[in-house]
Design an enzyme around this catalytic site. Structure first.
Site, short mmCIF file in Angstrom:
data_model
loop_
_atom_site.label_atom_id
_atom_site.label_comp_id
_atom_site.label_asym_id
_atom_site.label_seq_id
_atom_site.Cartn_x
_atom_site.Cartn_y
_atom_site.Cartn_z
N ALA A 12 0.83 -1.20 0.00
CA ALA A 12 0.00 0.00 0.00
C ALA A 12 0.86 1.25 0.00
CB ALA A 12 -0.92 0.00 1.23
N ARG A 37 0.26 -10.19 -3.03
CA ARG A 37 -0.32 -11.32 -3.75
C ARG A 37 0.21 -11.38 -5.18
NH1 ARG A 37 -6.38 -10.51 -1.15
NH2 ARG A 37 -6.03 -11.85 0.65
N LYS A 97 -4.67 2.23 10.97
CA LYS A 97 -5.97 2.68 11.44
C LYS A 97 -6.95 2.70 10.25
CE LYS A 97 -5.44 6.11 8.96
NZ LYS A 97 -6.34 6.26 7.82
#
Length: 331
Positions: A12, A37, A97
């Site tokens: 990310a 992945r 978060k």
């Protein structure tokens, strides 16, 4: 000095931009592996960021005996599954978060971590910067008088990114999950108490899977104090915090992200006096991972216990319920 060996679960943007460099700049950590992945993707990121090992599945990274702790920057709906799997494999977990989609999910994650004897932390990096201890110090000194209220904002505009995971309702999309959680957690931290009730209004956008693209709210605390906040993903950028007292106020122009040396500074207005409090330029992400490492080694307790994440999600649950039902929600 022994280093805590980190594995990164996913590629990310927040991991690449902030958390991996934070670990690499920390006193205690080293990034030993990254998983995706898509093996080519993890290999590309590993080469770019000088990470020794790349995996083509999350399972492989979790099974690696040379990994002590896992950082999870996956989409929100995957936090619970992979936190539990990592904890059961004996790894400490730093999870982005919001920790999960509901307080009940976080309760399960924390319980599994406790049973496995590993640490769990929700990744609110801003809380680890010493400027917040200085803010609390000023609040408690009486310099700005009795605390009357807190106002927090966190907004940005990105409505045209149609593939953004923040715009998928079932994946935990929406502004209160993504950025509203910051002023909510900050109010709890600064006031050292839990809220009593929440009232919110939200703009649920049909163009964005009906996630809340903007939310405004009132969070009631004991002692006649409240947080007012707004958060959004279709509004001009701000990330501010103001603490209002009976004799003065504290203004933090860049409350949660501090990209430059000056952006961490804040202003204090007390009576007719005004001053700028200058704070050191420190990597908040590095401080966050150092906190987990020292706790893992038994040198210091975690500054924010795992169960703090449950309390954060209880407020988010209430915010979403209030906005949906157009009603005040008691906690």
């Amino acid at each position: 000095m022994t280093k805590l060996r980190w594995g990164i679960l996913g590629c990310a943007g927040i991991a690449i931009r902030a958390c991996i460099p934070g670990i690499q700049q920390s006193q205690t950590g080293v990034v030993s592996a990254i998983a995706s992945r898509n093996l080519e993707k993890s290999q590309e990121v590993a080469a770019k960021l000088d990470i020794p090992t790349a995996y083509g599945s999350y399972e492989e990274l979790i099974a690696d005996p040379n990994i002590d702790a896992i950082y999870i920057p996956l989409p929100n709906h995957l936090h619970k599954e992979w936190t539990i799997r990592a904890a059961q494999a004996g790894k400490h977990v730093l999870c982005e978060k919001p920790a999960a989609l509901t307080a009940a999910e976080v309760e399960e994650m924390v319980t599994v971590s406790e049973e496995a004897g590993v640490l769990f932390a929700e990744a609110f990096m801003y809380r680890h910067h010493p400027r917040y201890e200085r803010v609390k110090e000023i609040m408690q000194s009486g310099e700005i008088g009795d605390i009357r209220g807190i106002h927090g904002t966190f907004t940005f505009s990105n409505p045209n990114d149609s593939k953004n995971v923040r715009f998928v309702r079932e994946w935990g999309g929406g502004s209160v999950y993504d950025v509203g959680c910051y002023p909510l957690s900050a109010a709890r931290f600064l006031l050292d108490r839990e809220p009593e009730a929440v009232t919110t209004h939200a703009f649920f956008s049909p163009e964005h899977d009906n996630v809340d693209m903007m939310m405004s709210g009132l969070v009631e605390f004991s002692g006649n104090v409240a947080l007012t906040f707004d958060c959004g993903m279709w509004a001009s950028f701000r990330n501010t915090l103001e603490i209002l007292g009976s004799k003065g106020r504290i203004v933090i122009p860049s409350a949660f992200v501090t990209p430059t040396e000056e952006s961490g500074h804040f202003q204090v207005y007390a009576g007719n006096e005004q001053r700028e409090e200058k704070v050191p330029f420190l990597n908040q992400y590095a401080l966050q991972v150092d906190d987990m490492a020292y706790a893992a080694w038994g040198e210091k307790p975690q500054r924010f216990p795992a169960r703090d994440a449950i309390l954060n999600l209880k407020i988010i649950d209430a915010c979403l319920q209030s906005a949906t039902e157009r009603a005040r929600v008691q906690l």
